[in-house]
Design a protein around this motif. Structure first.
Motif, short mmCIF file in Angstrom:
data_model
loop_
_atom_site.label_atom_id
_atom_site.label_comp_id
_atom_site.label_asym_id
_atom_site.label_seq_id
_atom_site.Cartn_x
_atom_site.Cartn_y
_atom_site.Cartn_z
N CYS A 1 7.05 -6.09 -8.38
CA CYS A 1 7.20 -4.66 -8.64
C CYS A 1 7.27 -3.90 -7.31
O CYS A 1 6.44 -4.12 -6.41
N LYS A 2 8.24 -3.05 -7.19
CA LYS A 2 8.42 -2.24 -5.98
C LYS A 2 7.73 -0.90 -6.17
O LYS A 2 7.82 -0.29 -7.22
N THR A 3 7.02 -0.46 -5.13
CA THR A 3 6.45 0.87 -5.13
C THR A 3 7.11 1.66 -4.01
O THR A 3 7.44 1.10 -2.96
N HIS A 4 7.32 2.93 -4.26
CA HIS A 4 8.04 3.77 -3.30
C HIS A 4 7.14 4.84 -2.70
O HIS A 4 7.62 5.85 -2.20
N ASN A 5 5.83 4.63 -2.74
CA ASN A 5 4.91 5.56 -2.10
C ASN A 5 5.08 5.43 -0.59
O ASN A 5 4.92 4.33 -0.05
N PRO A 6 5.42 6.53 0.12
CA PRO A 6 5.70 6.42 1.55
C PRO A 6 4.48 6.08 2.41
O PRO A 6 4.63 5.73 3.57
N TYR A 7 3.28 6.13 1.84
CA TYR A 7 2.07 5.86 2.61
C TYR A 7 1.52 4.47 2.38
O TYR A 7 0.50 4.09 2.94
N ILE A 8 2.19 3.69 1.54
CA ILE A 8 1.73 2.33 1.23
C ILE A 8 2.70 1.34 1.84
O ILE A 8 3.91 1.42 1.62
N THR A 9 2.18 0.38 2.60
CA THR A 9 3.06 -0.55 3.30
C THR A 9 3.53 -1.71 2.44
O THR A 9 4.53 -2.32 2.74
N ALA B 1 -0.08 -4.19 -5.39
CA ALA B 1 -1.43 -4.65 -5.05
C ALA B 1 -2.02 -3.77 -3.95
O ALA B 1 -3.18 -3.38 -3.99
N ASP B 2 -1.20 -3.42 -2.96
CA ASP B 2 -1.66 -2.55 -1.89
C ASP B 2 -1.90 -1.13 -2.41
O ASP B 2 -2.83 -0.45 -1.98
N LEU B 3 -1.07 -0.69 -3.33
CA LEU B 3 -1.27 0.63 -3.93
C LEU B 3 -2.60 0.68 -4.70
O LEU B 3 -3.35 1.65 -4.58
N THR B 4 -2.91 -0.36 -5.46
CA THR B 4 -4.16 -0.35 -6.22
C THR B 4 -5.37 -0.39 -5.28
O THR B 4 -6.40 0.23 -5.57
#
Length: 132
Positions: free
Chosen positions: A34-42, A46-49
């Motif tokens: 799953c791709k996340t597009h939050n600009p503050y998450i590298t 898993a990193d977003l959670t």
């Protein structure tokens, strides 16, 4: 592609898990890549959670009476959108918080792409209609 009702259930479950502070369980709703597009998450989800867990811990310490609410959720085709609010103090909406727009893209019954846009709300914002 899952039914619109199934997608709505997945989105609702996503936010139920956030409200219950079960951030790791969100990953079960997402594809492994799953791709996340939050600009503050590298990284990915898993990193977003992990970031959500840390932000929640800090936020709860500063605002123990915070309130998270889903205001609107829309589903169309393989996409869903939701508008959420995080109030610093549920008894005082004017005290500020966050409002967010979330976008989801589905493949089968998994979230494969996720976007979130957050706006900080402060008590001194000039909009007479209020942020919430």
């Amino acid at each position: 592609m899952p039914s619109l009702q199934k997608q709505r259930e997945i989105v609702n479950k996503f936010f139920e898990l956030i409200a219950a502070q079960k951030f790791d369980e969100l990953l079960l709703l997402c594809s492994q890549d799953c791709k996340t597009h939050n600009p503050y998450i590298t990284g990915g989800m898993a990193d977003l959670t992990k970031a959500m867990t840390a932000a929640n811990k800090e936020g709860r310490a500063q605002n123990p009476d915070a309130s998270f609410v889903v205001r609107y959720a829309l589903v169309d085709g393989n996409m869903a959108a939701a508008y959420t609010q995080l109030l610093n103090d549920k008894a005082k909406p004017g005290a500020g918080g966050l409002r967010q727009i979330h976008l989801f893209r589905f493949d089968e019954e998994k979230i494969v792409e996720y976007w979130d846009v957050t706006q900080q709300v402060t008590p001194d914002m000039p909009n007479a209609g209020g942020a919430f």
